[in-house]
Design a protein around this motif. Sequence first.
Motif, PDB file in Angstrom:
ATOM      1  N   TYR A 120       0.850  -1.203   0.000  1.00 22.48           N
ATOM      2  CA  TYR A 120       0.000   0.000   0.000  1.00 22.48           C
ATOM      3  C   TYR A 120       0.880   1.246   0.000  1.00 22.48           C
ATOM      4  O   TYR A 120       1.772   1.411   0.823  1.00 22.48           O
ATOM      5  N   ARG A 162       1.003   5.028   0.666  1.00 21.46           N
ATOM      6  CA  ARG A 162       0.243   6.051   1.384  1.00 21.46           C
ATOM      7  C   ARG A 162       0.163   7.366   0.614  1.00 21.46           C
ATOM      8  O   ARG A 162      -0.771   8.161   0.809  1.00 21.46           O
ATOM      9  N   ASN A 163       1.126   7.596  -0.234  1.00 27.10           N
ATOM     10  CA  ASN A 163       1.130   8.842  -1.002  1.00 27.10           C
ATOM     11  C   ASN A 163       0.045   8.848  -2.078  1.00 27.10           C
ATOM     12  O   ASN A 163      -0.607   9.870  -2.318  1.00 27.10           O
ATOM     13  N   THR A 164      -0.115   7.713  -2.729  1.00 31.74           N
ATOM     14  CA  THR A 164      -1.104   7.627  -3.813  1.00 31.74           C
ATOM     15  C   THR A 164      -2.409   6.975  -3.365  1.00 31.74           C
ATOM     16  O   THR A 164      -3.384   6.943  -4.116  1.00 31.74           O
ATOM     17  N   ASN A 165      -2.377   6.392  -2.134  1.00 30.31           N
ATOM     18  CA  ASN A 165      -3.550   5.670  -1.613  1.00 30.31           C
ATOM     19  C   ASN A 165      -3.953   4.514  -2.527  1.00 30.31           C
ATOM     20  O   ASN A 165      -5.144   4.226  -2.713  1.00 30.31           O
ATOM     21  N   GLU A 166      -2.941   3.863  -3.083  1.00 25.51           N
ATOM     22  CA  GLU A 166      -3.203   2.743  -3.977  1.00 25.51           C
ATOM     23  C   GLU A 166      -2.295   1.552  -3.628  1.00 25.51           C
ATOM     24  O   GLU A 166      -1.221   1.723  -3.035  1.00 25.51           O
TER      25      GLU A 166
END
Length: 236
Positions: free
Chosen positions: A96, A98-102
């Motif tokens: 995961y 966290r910067n792109t939430n992907e």
Amino acid sequence: MRILSVLAASLFSVSSFASTVPDDPHLYVQGQAKIQVQPDRATIRVAIVEKSKQLPEAKQKVDDIMAKAIKLAKRFDIEKDDIHAEQLNVYRQTRYNRNTNEEEFEGFRVTRSLTLTLKKIESYPELLQALVDTGITEFNNTEFSVSNREELTDKLKLKAIKDAKLAVKELAGAFDVEVDKLYSASFAPINAPTVPYLRQAPAMKMMDSESGSYKEAYNTGAITIEAQVYAIYLIK
């Protein structure tokens, strides 16, 4: 052992035609026998793990190492029936962000497990090193055992029966009563409201296997094998 089979059949036939605990005065005893032996075989469980973003590449590497490991096992005189190679397992791994939430694809994790039963225990240390050299990446666990466990257990059951006979004589003598006859007996605990009388266990004897240098390289400790018999005797 034929003698033990006949004796066991007679014991259980006595139990099957009697209630669990008699109303008449009785003595409830436990006979036991145990021994310590050195293991003479080892069941080794290992695995091959590879990670790559290219699935064909990871699979090929795992298959190559597995082929080498199986060939190695045969060189150590491990029989075909004692070589168990599991099917390929593939896991898609993500992480995961966290910067792109992907979820981002990290690659494939490819595994295969191999179980070997080594009957020449003296070769155990050498086999472990050879498996490492072939590329095995995980050693899950090794189970040490005795090849003639059933035979030893049969002999111990006979000794446990003798111990039960000595126990009832000892107990009857202590209470100054006379034993009448056997009421019931079983190799499993009898459903009774009291705890059976147990003699002081005799010293365990060590039986050495023909393991040679194996003991010096890997001291796994002895395996304890035991047997119990439970008996109810009526008293006069």
